[in-house]
Design a protein around this motif. Structure first.
Motif, mmCIF file in Angstrom:
data_model
loop_
_atom_site.group_PDB
_atom_site.id
_atom_site.type_symbol
_atom_site.label_atom_id
_atom_site.label_comp_id
_atom_site.label_asym_id
_atom_site.label_seq_id
_atom_site.Cartn_x
_atom_site.Cartn_y
_atom_site.Cartn_z
ATOM 1 N N VAL A 238 -9.932 100.828 -11.331
ATOM 2 C CA VAL A 238 -10.044 99.569 -12.065
ATOM 3 C C VAL A 238 -9.973 98.465 -11.017
ATOM 4 C CG1 VAL A 238 -9.020 98.075 -13.817
ATOM 5 C CG2 VAL A 238 -8.982 100.567 -14.116
ATOM 6 N N TYR A 239 -11.021 97.628 -10.970
ATOM 7 C CA TYR A 239 -11.135 96.558 -9.977
ATOM 8 C C TYR A 239 -10.839 95.216 -10.636
ATOM 9 C CZ TYR A 239 -13.597 100.047 -7.162
ATOM 10 O OH TYR A 239 -13.922 101.169 -6.451
ATOM 11 N N PHE A 240 -9.822 94.539 -10.143
ATOM 12 C CA PHE A 240 -9.446 93.213 -10.611
ATOM 13 C C PHE A 240 -10.039 92.206 -9.629
ATOM 14 C CE2 PHE A 240 -6.338 96.282 -11.954
ATOM 15 C CZ PHE A 240 -6.005 95.905 -13.242
ATOM 16 N N LEU A 241 -10.978 91.380 -10.078
ATOM 17 C CA LEU A 241 -11.619 90.413 -9.200
ATOM 18 C C LEU A 241 -10.739 89.171 -9.094
ATOM 19 C CD1 LEU A 241 -15.342 90.765 -10.353
ATOM 20 C CD2 LEU A 241 -13.990 92.212 -8.807
ATOM 21 N N VAL A 242 -10.240 88.900 -7.893
ATOM 22 C CA VAL A 242 -9.274 87.839 -7.642
ATOM 23 C C VAL A 242 -9.855 86.817 -6.663
ATOM 24 C CG1 VAL A 242 -7.279 89.350 -8.107
ATOM 25 C CG2 VAL A 242 -8.165 89.131 -5.770
ATOM 26 N N PRO A 243 -9.292 85.598 -6.610
ATOM 27 C CA PRO A 243 -9.791 84.595 -5.657
ATOM 28 C C PRO A 243 -9.682 85.076 -4.205
ATOM 29 C CG PRO A 243 -8.406 83.553 -7.308
ATOM 30 C CD PRO A 243 -8.268 85.035 -7.496
ATOM 31 N N VAL A 244 -10.612 84.633 -3.397
ATOM 32 C CA VAL A 244 -10.625 84.970 -1.970
ATOM 33 C C VAL A 244 -9.295 84.564 -1.337
ATOM 34 C CG1 VAL A 244 -11.713 84.449 0.247
ATOM 35 C CG2 VAL A 244 -13.131 84.758 -1.793
ATOM 36 N N GLY A 245 -8.710 85.485 -0.589
ATOM 37 C CA GLY A 245 -7.474 85.217 0.134
ATOM 38 C C GLY A 245 -6.202 85.310 -0.679
ATOM 39 N N SER A 246 -6.305 85.543 -1.975
ATOM 40 C CA SER A 246 -5.111 85.519 -2.821
ATOM 41 C C SER A 246 -4.281 86.805 -2.763
ATOM 42 C CB SER A 246 -5.496 85.229 -4.276
ATOM 43 O OG SER A 246 -6.272 86.284 -4.806
ATOM 44 N N THR A 247 -4.780 87.828 -2.072
ATOM 45 C CA THR A 247 -4.032 89.088 -2.015
ATOM 46 C C THR A 247 -3.102 89.162 -0.810
ATOM 47 O OG1 THR A 247 -5.698 90.290 -0.745
ATOM 48 C CG2 THR A 247 -5.929 90.295 -3.156
ATOM 49 N N SER A 248 -3.288 88.265 0.155
ATOM 50 C CA SER A 248 -2.432 88.307 1.341
ATOM 51 C C SER A 248 -1.073 87.697 1.023
ATOM 52 C CB SER A 248 -3.100 87.563 2.499
ATOM 53 O OG SER A 248 -3.264 86.207 2.169
ATOM 54 N N HIS A 249 -0.102 88.036 1.838
ATOM 55 C CA HIS A 249 1.266 87.510 1.709
ATOM 56 C C HIS A 249 1.911 87.874 0.371
ATOM 57 C CE1 HIS A 249 0.275 85.460 5.360
ATOM 58 N NE2 HIS A 249 -0.675 84.783 4.762
ATOM 59 N N ARG A 250 1.513 88.997 -0.197
ATOM 60 C CA ARG A 250 2.145 89.496 -1.422
ATOM 61 C C ARG A 250 2.537 90.952 -1.180
ATOM 62 N NH1 ARG A 250 1.255 85.546 -4.947
ATOM 63 N NH2 ARG A 250 -0.781 84.595 -5.106
ATOM 64 N N ALA A 251 3.622 91.345 -1.778
ATOM 65 C CA ALA A 251 4.067 92.738 -1.699
ATOM 66 C C ALA A 251 3.428 93.505 -2.850
ATOM 67 C CB ALA A 251 5.585 92.804 -1.785
ATOM 68 N N TRP A 252 2.383 94.260 -2.550
ATOM 69 C CA TRP A 252 1.701 95.053 -3.565
ATOM 70 C C TRP A 252 2.333 96.441 -3.614
ATOM 71 C CZ3 TRP A 252 -1.419 92.509 -6.719
ATOM 72 C CH2 TRP A 252 -1.977 91.310 -6.269
ATOM 73 N N PRO A 253 2.477 96.999 -4.795
ATOM 74 C CA PRO A 253 3.090 98.334 -4.892
ATOM 75 C C PRO A 253 2.197 99.424 -4.314
ATOM 76 C CG PRO A 253 2.481 97.489 -7.075
ATOM 77 C CD PRO A 253 2.155 96.425 -6.084
ATOM 78 N N ASP A 254 2.796 100.583 -4.061
ATOM 79 C CA ASP A 254 2.036 101.747 -3.599
ATOM 80 C C ASP A 254 0.944 102.059 -4.622
ATOM 81 O OD1 ASP A 254 3.665 101.999 -1.398
ATOM 82 O OD2 ASP A 254 4.929 103.541 -2.309
ATOM 83 N N GLY A 255 -0.166 102.558 -4.137
ATOM 84 C CA GLY A 255 -1.267 102.916 -5.020
ATOM 85 C C GLY A 255 -2.271 101.805 -5.246
ATOM 86 N N VAL A 256 -2.001 100.619 -4.716
ATOM 87 C CA VAL A 256 -2.911 99.477 -4.837
ATOM 88 C C VAL A 256 -3.791 99.428 -3.588
ATOM 89 C CG1 VAL A 256 -3.007 96.953 -4.808
ATOM 90 C CG2 VAL A 256 -1.410 98.119 -6.325
ATOM 91 N N THR A 257 -5.089 99.248 -3.789
ATOM 92 C CA THR A 257 -6.019 99.103 -2.676
ATOM 93 C C THR A 257 -6.594 97.701 -2.698
ATOM 94 O OG1 THR A 257 -6.604 101.444 -2.849
ATOM 95 C CG2 THR A 257 -8.096 100.038 -1.581
ATOM 96 N N ARG A 258 -6.499 97.006 -1.569
ATOM 97 C CA ARG A 258 -7.058 95.650 -1.460
ATOM 98 C C ARG A 258 -8.472 95.730 -0.883
ATOM 99 N NH1 ARG A 258 -4.107 91.425 1.552
ATOM 100 N NH2 ARG A 258 -4.722 92.738 3.275
ATOM 101 N N PHE A 259 -9.397 94.981 -1.478
ATOM 102 C CA PHE A 259 -10.761 94.855 -0.980
ATOM 103 C C PHE A 259 -10.911 93.422 -0.496
ATOM 104 C CE2 PHE A 259 -10.878 98.591 -3.446
ATOM 105 C CZ PHE A 259 -11.915 99.365 -2.971
ATOM 106 N N VAL A 260 -10.818 93.264 0.829
ATOM 107 C CA VAL A 260 -10.842 91.946 1.454
ATOM 108 C C VAL A 260 -11.716 92.004 2.696
ATOM 109 C CG1 VAL A 260 -8.535 91.358 0.592
ATOM 110 C CG2 VAL A 260 -8.767 92.431 2.821
ATOM 111 N N ALA A 261 -12.010 90.840 3.254
ATOM 112 C CA ALA A 261 -12.743 90.763 4.512
ATOM 113 C C ALA A 261 -11.838 90.123 5.554
ATOM 114 C CB ALA A 261 -14.012 89.939 4.335
ATOM 115 N N GLY A 262 -12.039 90.494 6.791
ATOM 116 C CA GLY A 262 -11.269 89.917 7.875
ATOM 117 C C GLY A 262 -11.936 90.250 9.190
#
Length: 131
Positions: free
Chosen positions: A62-86
């Protein structure tokens, strides 16, 4: 609203990959857990959690489309995959058309407005409130 014409990032037909970091990033949560989180988030937002894509095969992500850059600096639980560019890293997010043949992808919650995405902090809260 005709979401297909107002949301230029949607493919006209089928499924396309969209580069993370351009219009949005994504968080993927696999299996029934991802579906439960999507529905919990929908309840938290009065039925409009933002665009959420699900897949019917493999990990059933299940893919949750979030604002660019909003996934950094957060503690995501195990099992979460981030799709970001860098630097030196590119991710691609599968996006189905609104209508037509898109299997194995579909919209669990369709996009409703050009700038409406899943709120990353609410998503993080929904992930943390699993029982």
């Amino acid at each position: 609203m005709n979401a297909q014409s107002d949301l230029t990032w949607l493919p006209a037909a089928g499924v396309q990959l969209r580069k993370a970091g351009v219009r949005f990033d994504a968080i993927r949560v696999d299996g029934e857990e991802g579906r439960d989180v999507a529905d919990r988030l929908a309840r938290m937002t009065g039925g409009d959690p933002g665009p959420i894509v699900e897949t019917a095969t493999g990990r059933r992500g299940v893919y949750f489309l979030v604002p660019v850059g909003s996934t950094s600096h957060r503690a995501w639980p195990d099992g979460v995959t981030r799709f970001v560019a860098g630097p030196g890293h590119v991710s691609y997010i599968p996006v189905p058309a609104i209508n037509g043949q898109t299997w194995p992808l579909s919209w669990r919650y369709r996009p409703t407005a050009p700038d409406r995405l899943v709120h990353a902090l609410l998503l993080c809260t929904a992930l943390g409130s699993q029982q």
